[in-house]
Design a protein around this motif. Structure first.
Motif, PDB file in Angstrom:
ATOM      1  N   LEU A 261       0.230 -10.677  -9.515  1.00 26.54           N
ATOM      2  CA  LEU A 261       1.250 -11.317 -10.335  1.00 26.54           C
ATOM      3  C   LEU A 261       1.422 -12.776  -9.911  1.00 26.54           C
ATOM      4  CD1 LEU A 261       3.996  -8.542  -9.980  1.00 26.54           C
ATOM      5  CD2 LEU A 261       2.201  -8.650 -11.717  1.00 26.54           C
ATOM      6  N   THR A 262       1.806 -13.608 -10.866  1.00 24.75           N
ATOM      7  CA  THR A 262       2.223 -14.965 -10.525  1.00 24.75           C
ATOM      8  C   THR A 262       3.618 -14.889  -9.917  1.00 24.75           C
ATOM      9  OG1 THR A 262       3.240 -15.328 -12.686  1.00 24.75           O
ATOM     10  CG2 THR A 262       0.894 -15.888 -12.461  1.00 24.75           C
ATOM     11  N   PRO A 263       4.099 -15.968  -9.279  1.00 27.02           N
ATOM     12  CA  PRO A 263       5.449 -15.933  -8.689  1.00 27.02           C
ATOM     13  C   PRO A 263       6.549 -15.588  -9.684  1.00 27.02           C
ATOM     14  CG  PRO A 263       4.231 -17.774  -7.792  1.00 27.02           C
ATOM     15  CD  PRO A 263       3.373 -17.192  -8.879  1.00 27.02           C
ATOM     16  N   ASN A 264       6.347 -15.866 -10.983  1.00 22.70           N
ATOM     17  CA  ASN A 264       7.379 -15.527 -11.962  1.00 22.70           C
ATOM     18  C   ASN A 264       7.172 -14.141 -12.576  1.00 22.70           C
ATOM     19  OD1 ASN A 264       5.298 -15.801 -13.793  1.00 22.70           O
ATOM     20  ND2 ASN A 264       6.113 -17.640 -14.793  1.00 22.70           N
ATOM     21  N   LEU A 330       0.731  -9.596  -4.612  1.00 18.41           N
ATOM     22  CA  LEU A 330       0.008  -8.330  -4.756  1.00 18.41           C
ATOM     23  C   LEU A 330       1.056  -7.224  -4.816  1.00 18.41           C
ATOM     24  CD1 LEU A 330      -2.366  -6.296  -4.587  1.00 18.41           C
ATOM     25  CD2 LEU A 330      -2.294  -6.582  -2.095  1.00 18.41           C
ATOM     26  N   GLN A 331       1.032  -6.440  -5.883  1.00 14.53           N
ATOM     27  CA  GLN A 331       1.982  -5.345  -6.040  1.00 14.53           C
ATOM     28  C   GLN A 331       1.234  -4.031  -6.220  1.00 14.53           C
ATOM     29  OE1 GLN A 331       5.858  -5.594  -8.260  1.00 14.53           O
ATOM     30  NE2 GLN A 331       4.786  -4.300  -9.734  1.00 14.53           N
ATOM     31  N   VAL A 332       1.638  -3.020  -5.467  1.00 18.63           N
ATOM     32  CA  VAL A 332       1.082  -1.679  -5.568  1.00 18.63           C
ATOM     33  C   VAL A 332       2.229  -0.718  -5.867  1.00 18.63           C
ATOM     34  CG1 VAL A 332      -0.151   0.170  -4.378  1.00 18.63           C
ATOM     35  CG2 VAL A 332      -0.760  -2.219  -3.933  1.00 18.63           C
ATOM     36  N   VAL A 333       2.069   0.094  -6.910  1.00 24.36           N
ATOM     37  CA  VAL A 333       3.097   1.068  -7.288  1.00 24.36           C
ATOM     38  C   VAL A 333       2.468   2.453  -7.339  1.00 24.36           C
ATOM     39  CG1 VAL A 333       4.891   1.698  -8.942  1.00 24.36           C
ATOM     40  CG2 VAL A 333       4.254  -0.702  -8.668  1.00 24.36           C
ATOM     41  N   ILE A 334       3.031   3.385  -6.595  1.00 22.55           N
ATOM     42  CA  ILE A 334       2.557   4.772  -6.580  1.00 22.55           C
ATOM     43  C   ILE A 334       3.299   5.582  -7.636  1.00 22.55           C
ATOM     44  CG2 ILE A 334       2.179   6.794  -5.117  1.00 22.55           C
ATOM     45  CD1 ILE A 334       2.723   4.972  -2.692  1.00 22.55           C
ATOM     46  N   ASN A 335       2.589   6.496  -8.283  1.00 27.77           N
ATOM     47  CA  ASN A 335       3.215   7.372  -9.276  1.00 27.77           C
ATOM     48  C   ASN A 335       4.024   6.545 -10.281  1.00 27.77           C
ATOM     49  OD1 ASN A 335       4.001   9.799 -10.500  1.00 27.77           O
ATOM     50  ND2 ASN A 335       5.588  10.251  -8.990  1.00 27.77           N
ATOM     51  N   PRO A 336       3.401   5.508 -10.879  1.00 31.20           N
ATOM     52  CA  PRO A 336       4.157   4.520 -11.658  1.00 31.20           C
ATOM     53  C   PRO A 336       4.783   5.068 -12.924  1.00 31.20           C
ATOM     54  CG  PRO A 336       1.803   4.202 -11.965  1.00 31.20           C
ATOM     55  CD  PRO A 336       1.949   5.222 -10.882  1.00 31.20           C
ATOM     56  N   ASN A 337       4.203   6.111 -13.493  1.00 25.72           N
ATOM     57  CA  ASN A 337       4.739   6.683 -14.727  1.00 25.72           C
ATOM     58  C   ASN A 337       5.695   7.832 -14.467  1.00 25.72           C
ATOM     59  OD1 ASN A 337       3.090   4.854 -16.022  1.00 25.72           O
ATOM     60  ND2 ASN A 337       1.491   6.337 -16.502  1.00 25.72           N
ATOM     61  N   CYS A 352       3.163  -7.917  -1.552  1.00 30.69           N
ATOM     62  CA  CYS A 352       2.627  -8.794  -0.512  1.00 30.69           C
ATOM     63  C   CYS A 352       2.530 -10.206  -1.062  1.00 30.69           C
ATOM     64  CB  CYS A 352       1.220  -8.365  -0.083  1.00 30.69           C
ATOM     65  SG  CYS A 352       1.042  -6.692   0.545  1.00 30.69           S
ATOM     66  N   ASN A 353       2.676 -11.202  -0.183  1.00 30.48           N
ATOM     67  CA  ASN A 353       2.336 -12.574  -0.525  1.00 30.48           C
ATOM     68  C   ASN A 353       0.818 -12.739  -0.501  1.00 30.48           C
ATOM     69  OD1 ASN A 353       5.200 -13.413   1.134  1.00 30.48           O
ATOM     70  ND2 ASN A 353       4.798 -14.331  -0.846  1.00 30.48           N
ATOM     71  N   CYS A 354       0.282 -13.494  -1.444  1.00 31.38           N
ATOM     72  CA  CYS A 354      -1.155 -13.803  -1.470  1.00 31.38           C
ATOM     73  C   CYS A 354      -1.347 -15.297  -1.735  1.00 31.38           C
ATOM     74  CB  CYS A 354      -1.871 -13.035  -2.579  1.00 31.38           C
ATOM     75  SG  CYS A 354      -1.907 -11.268  -2.385  1.00 31.38           S
ATOM     76  N   LYS A 355      -2.287 -15.873  -1.026  1.00 31.16           N
ATOM     77  CA  LYS A 355      -2.719 -17.223  -1.346  1.00 31.16           C
ATOM     78  C   LYS A 355      -4.231 -17.191  -1.479  1.00 31.16           C
ATOM     79  CE  LYS A 355      -2.530 -22.079   0.008  1.00 31.16           C
ATOM     80  NZ  LYS A 355      -1.806 -22.499  -1.202  1.00 31.16           N
ATOM     81  N   TYR A 356      -4.712 -17.613  -2.652  1.00 32.82           N
ATOM     82  CA  TYR A 356      -6.137 -17.545  -2.979  1.00 32.82           C
ATOM     83  C   TYR A 356      -6.632 -18.967  -3.222  1.00 32.82           C
ATOM     84  CZ  TYR A 356     -10.339 -16.369  -5.721  1.00 32.82           C
ATOM     85  OH  TYR A 356     -11.624 -16.266  -6.196  1.00 32.82           O
ATOM     86  N   ASP A 357      -7.669 -19.377  -2.462  1.00 30.80           N
ATOM     87  CA  ASP A 357      -8.180 -20.745  -2.624  1.00 30.80           C
ATOM     88  C   ASP A 357      -9.491 -20.797  -3.391  1.00 30.80           C
ATOM     89  OD1 ASP A 357     -10.077 -19.834  -0.860  1.00 30.80           O
ATOM     90  OD2 ASP A 357      -9.631 -21.271   0.748  1.00 30.80           O
ATOM     91  N   GLY A 358      -9.865 -19.678  -3.986  1.00 30.44           N
ATOM     92  CA  GLY A 358     -11.118 -19.617  -4.729  1.00 30.44           C
ATOM     93  C   GLY A 358     -12.264 -19.053  -3.926  1.00 30.44           C
ATOM     94  N   TRP A 362      -5.427 -14.996   1.624  1.00 36.79           N
ATOM     95  CA  TRP A 362      -4.501 -14.704   2.717  1.00 36.79           C
ATOM     96  C   TRP A 362      -3.457 -13.721   2.193  1.00 36.79           C
ATOM     97  CZ3 TRP A 362      -6.748 -19.321   1.707  1.00 36.79           C
ATOM     98  CH2 TRP A 362      -7.390 -19.991   2.759  1.00 36.79           C
ATOM     99  N   VAL A 363      -3.327 -12.597   2.859  1.00 37.64           N
ATOM    100  CA  VAL A 363      -2.368 -11.568   2.457  1.00 37.64           C
ATOM    101  C   VAL A 363      -1.391 -11.344   3.607  1.00 37.64           C
ATOM    102  CG1 VAL A 363      -2.071  -9.149   1.763  1.00 37.64           C
ATOM    103  CG2 VAL A 363      -4.070 -10.433   0.965  1.00 37.64           C
ATOM    104  N   HIS A 364      -0.093 -11.481   3.337  1.00 37.19           N
ATOM    105  CA  HIS A 364       0.885 -11.257   4.403  1.00 37.19           C
ATOM    106  C   HIS A 364       2.246 -10.901   3.800  1.00 37.19           C
ATOM    107  CE1 HIS A 364       3.268 -15.124   4.335  1.00 37.19           C
ATOM    108  NE2 HIS A 364       2.262 -15.423   3.542  1.00 37.19           N
ATOM    109  N   ASN A 365       3.194 -10.568   4.675  1.00 46.64           N
ATOM    110  CA  ASN A 365       4.553 -10.187   4.290  1.00 46.64           C
ATOM    111  C   ASN A 365       4.559  -8.989   3.342  1.00 46.64           C
ATOM    112  OD1 ASN A 365       7.346 -10.358   4.295  1.00 46.64           O
ATOM    113  ND2 ASN A 365       7.410 -11.779   2.559  1.00 46.64           N
TER     114      ASN A 365
END
Length: 392
Positions: A261-264, A330-337, A352-358, A362-365
């Motif tokens: 997801l984007t920050p918004n 990065l969002q993970v949802v179990i049993n989403p339905n 999780c926070n993600c920063k992608y430079d191409g 970086w994945v953290h928090n």
């Protein structure tokens, strides 16, 4: 209630009972050797009597824990019992009904109840019921009020529930996601199986197969059952679908959602993962494995066990080939339905926070429990720096 997992923050908490939060109580900040999960604190809360259970009842079931839902409406002198339209009735609504009845947790929410005797109550008095799952009574859920709208009429299409005193509770090991995340450029000629199971982004259909590659964000997913009942797929084994490509049965259409997801909150990439199989990969010391996928075995996750999807198996990824460099979630949802009832759905999501430079990510928090919370979104660190503990 079983052991918890993840970080332990407090020890030797001593409250007077007047504090507004546990953090206001005298306590000792935890260190690694101070406490283990065998010493996790728990509570059993007592709700004040509200009388909400007198305005709901079940009828026609084989036991007191199941039946067609009947609710009481009207004021003094005009009280009457009626049925609920089954349109859109599901697990979350059933959770509230069972809670209001004092019968524990929902096992199933039923939109058709023709196989139960309707008795002498035939009037539908409530429709459009939509609950979040946390309400104490159906009155607190949104509904159509006096303007009833029901697509399918008749008592056979009214709402029903099957309640249970216990329920499962799934929790994702968020630290493992953070520790195992990495990027792989996987050749297309190795992805025919994944394409057949719809595990790639839609742009893969127009790729020059078998040449080229897809860029995949891979990570391991370890899902624990910390509840008081085994987690079992909703569908019976007679309806499981055999997948020749991977050589196993799928017991749930959707078991987890993986999203970038984007920050918004705008989704830019996703990975819908069917449950390849639900089985006990490992268990706590005093718990025995009960479910195994091999040889068309029974599927599920036993209380005190976990199901591990390793980062190196097919479809355990998000296809980020079309994602531009930037800051993401990065969002993970179990049993989403909400296909399978649980005692608590608020801990089924992880961010999780993600920063992608191409080239690298970086994945953290990574943390559990607030992927649907607006307040958490406001507090969330939207533009993480590159001081991550996970550099790929």
């Amino acid at each position: 209630m079983g052991q918890g997992m993840g970080a332990i923050h407090l020890s030797e908490v001593r409250c007077s009972g007047q504090e507004l939060s546990l953090w206001k109580c005298p306590h000792k900040n935890i260190t690694a050797e101070d406490c283990s999960h065998s010493q996790d604190a728990g509570v059993r809360c007592n709700l004040p009597y509200t009388g909400v259970e007198t305005r709901i009842r079940l009828s026609g079931g084989r036991s007191q824990h199941e039946g067609r839902v009947e609710v009481q409406i009207g004021g003094p002198g005009s009280l009457r019992w009626g049925l609920i339209c089954g349109d859109d009735w599901g697990t979350l609504e059933a959770m509230v009904a069972c809670r209001q009845l004092g019968l524990g947790y929902a096992n199933h929410g039923l939109q058709e109840t023709w196989y139960w005797d309707s008795g002498n109550i035939t009037e539908v008095v409530m429709s459009g019921v939509r609950c979040t799952g946390t309400e104490l009574s159906l009155d607190q859920c949104t509904h159509h009020g006096t303007h009833l709208t029901c697509k399918r009429t008749g008592t056979r299409f009214t709402a029903g529930v099957i309640c249970s005193e216990t329920a499962s509770d799934l929790l994702l090991h968020s630290a493992l996601v953070q520790e195992t995340a990495y990027i792989e450029d996987r050749p297309l000629h190795m992805l025919y199986c994944a394409a057949e199971e719809n595990c790639l982004a839609s742009s893969a259909r127009s790729a020059n197969w078998p040449y080229g590659h897809r860029r995949l964000l891979r990570f391991s997913s370890q899902i624990h059952n910390l509840g008081r009942a085994d987690f079992r797929p909703k569908a019976g084994r007679h309806s499981w679908v055999w997948h020749e490509c991977h050589g196993h049965y799928h017991s749930m259409d959707i078991f987890t959602h993986y999203d970038i997801l984007t920050p918004n909150g705008t989704k830019v990439a996703e990975g819908h993962k069917a449950s390849f199989c639900l089985e006990d990969t490992e268990c706590q010391e005093d718990v025995s494995k009960r479910y195994e996928c091999a040889n068309f075995g029974e599927q599920g996750i036993t209380v005190g066990c976990w199901d591990l999807y390793r980062h190196d198996i097919d479809c355990q990824w998000i296809d980020i080939t079309d994602v531009k460099p930037g800051n993401y979630i990065l969002q993970v949802v179990i049993n989403p339905n909400f296909e399978v009832a649980e005692s608590d759905f608020t801990n089924n999501a992880m961010k999780c926070n993600c920063k992608y430079d191409g080239h690298r990510i970086w994945v953290h928090n990574c943390h559990i429990g607030d992927a649907f919370s607006e307040e958490a979104n406001r507090r969330f660190e939207r533009y993480p720096g590159q001081t991550s503990n996970q550099i790929i």
